[in-house]
Design an enzyme around this catalytic site. Structure first.
Site, PDB file in Angstrom:
ATOM      1  N   LYS A 198      18.690 -11.457  45.046  1.00 18.25           N
ATOM      2  CA  LYS A 198      18.549 -10.127  44.419  1.00 18.25           C
ATOM      3  C   LYS A 198      19.514  -9.152  45.062  1.00 18.25           C
ATOM      4  O   LYS A 198      20.206  -8.390  44.367  1.00 18.25           O
ATOM      5  CB  LYS A 198      17.119  -9.593  44.584  1.00 18.25           C
ATOM      6  CG  LYS A 198      16.112 -10.232  43.640  1.00 18.25           C
ATOM      7  CD  LYS A 198      14.678  -9.861  44.024  1.00 18.25           C
ATOM      8  CE  LYS A 198      13.695 -10.694  43.215  1.00 18.25           C
ATOM      9  NZ  LYS A 198      12.333 -10.645  43.727  1.00 18.25           N
TER      10      LYS A 198
ATOM     11  N   GLN B 124       8.144  -7.843  47.306  1.00 20.58           N
ATOM     12  CA  GLN B 124       8.130  -9.267  46.951  1.00 20.58           C
ATOM     13  C   GLN B 124       6.716  -9.833  47.132  1.00 20.58           C
ATOM     14  O   GLN B 124       6.088  -9.643  48.177  1.00 20.58           O
ATOM     15  CB  GLN B 124       9.136 -10.015  47.845  1.00 20.58           C
ATOM     16  CG  GLN B 124       9.303 -11.489  47.522  1.00 20.58           C
ATOM     17  CD  GLN B 124       9.956 -11.773  46.175  1.00 20.58           C
ATOM     18  OE1 GLN B 124      10.745 -10.975  45.676  1.00 20.58           O
ATOM     19  NE2 GLN B 124       9.620 -12.897  45.586  1.00 20.58           N
TER      20      GLN B 124
ATOM     21  N   ASP C  54       9.320  -3.729  38.837  1.00 21.21           N
ATOM     22  CA  ASP C  54       8.609  -4.960  38.490  1.00 21.21           C
ATOM     23  C   ASP C  54       7.669  -4.748  37.298  1.00 21.21           C
ATOM     24  O   ASP C  54       7.204  -5.712  36.692  1.00 21.21           O
ATOM     25  CB  ASP C  54       7.739  -5.408  39.677  1.00 21.21           C
ATOM     26  CG  ASP C  54       8.359  -6.535  40.470  1.00 21.21           C
ATOM     27  OD1 ASP C  54       9.089  -7.351  39.885  1.00 21.21           O
ATOM     28  OD2 ASP C  54       8.090  -6.594  41.690  1.00 21.21           O
TER      29      ASP C  54
END
Ligand code: GUN
Length: 297
Positions: A54, A98, A121
């Site tokens: 990422k 995460q 997200d």
């Protein structure tokens, strides 16, 4: 194989190129650089690989990338304080924590402490509610990537029968909402669904997100159906090595389907491309600028 291969790797490269072009224009015209902060707690090897990837791609499209790697023992209070400082940081437009988090941390509480406008997200309860009611929101990256591939392949999805296999908050449920938003008739099937083969055989679109290797055989697929395989499962290849397979049995499904995503090289690369697209969208919204076309739901 008779199905058309939906090349997620190539499509993701195109999306990243569009993001990079838009980022360059933001810099030139508004002196703005979108910023993405990724928070990783602990040393889960798979998470470390994702986070590295990422960060690398964020920089490649010209954005600012910030990584916070914290010890597995980090307290909830310390993580909350970090999220609050990122919420207040005007150079950061997207925040990603995460998952999974170590067991002593309350995932829901922490995710819901992220500013919903920076929740790239799309996991914050406000964004879940906005998506469910058809309002502008941040959309979870994997389902957004699946939607982009489906729109690219079909144009309009209106009136199509879609079956989503799996009911997770990260993929299955938001995927179903997005397909509904594009006027599909949507069924969510799961481990307790009765006569699963019959349900799947109705579908014009199958999105498989159950995490069970090669669970869907070709004889569950109606001829011509589009199969989007979200699964990434590592199995024994029989020669002492392992290989990645999806939730669908590619060899048999690809002889019946009209189009299919491979594993690897299908949905996977689209997820990070959509994370970058969401970060760009968040930056545009935060600054009252027009959103990038074709990169949102
Ligand atoms: N872990 C596995 N997939 C994801 C994802 O899409 N977002 C976050 N935050 N964590 C993940």
């Amino acid at each position: 194989m008779s199905a058309t291969l939906i090349d997620g790797k190539a499509f993701a490269a195109t999306v990243r190129g569009q993001v990079a072009d838009h980022v360059a224009r933001l810099k030139a015209d508004h002196d703005l650089t979108p910023g993405l902060a990724v928070v990783l707690v602990g040393e889960d090897p798979a998470s470390q690989v994702y986070v590295r990837s990422k960060g690398k791609m964020t920089v490649e499209v010209g954005m600012k990338s910030v990584e916070h790697r914290l010890e597995a023992e980090t307290s909830e209070a310390d993580l909350l304080a970090l999220i609050q400082s990122l919420n207040a940081d005007e150079t950061i437009h997207g925040i990603l924590v995460q998952l999974p988090l170590p067991g002593h941390l309350n995932e829901d509480l922490l995710i819901n402490s992220i500013d919903p406008a920076k929740d790239v997200d799309g996991f914050h309860i406000s964004n879940v509610g906005l998506l469910g009611t058809g309002q502008k929101s941040m959309v979870p990256c994997t389902p957004l990537g699946c939607l982009m591939m489906l729109r690219d392949h079909h144009g309009s999805l209106s009136g199509m029968d879609a079956v989503v296999l799996g009911r997770s908050n990260i993929v299955g449920k938001p995927m179903a909402q997005l397909l509904l938003g594009d006027s599909c008739t949507v069924t969510i099937a799961h481990s307790r669904t009765k006569d699963l083969p019959k349900v799947v055989r109705r579908a014009d679109i199958v999105v498989a997100a159950v995490g069970r290797p090669q669970m869907v055989p070709g004889d569950w697929i109606k001829p011509g159906t589009t199969v989007i395989d979200v699964g990434i499962n590592r199995i024994d290849a029989g020669d002492g090595k392992t290989r990645l397979v999806g939730d669908c049995d590619f060899d048999t499904c690809s002889t019946v389907a009209g189009a299919i995503t491979p594993v690897p090289g299908g949905v996977g690369p689209m997820t990070i491309a959509c994370l970058l697209a969401n970060t760009l969208t968040a930056c545009c919204r935060a600054n009252g600028l027009a959103e990038p076309e074709g990169l949102t739901a």
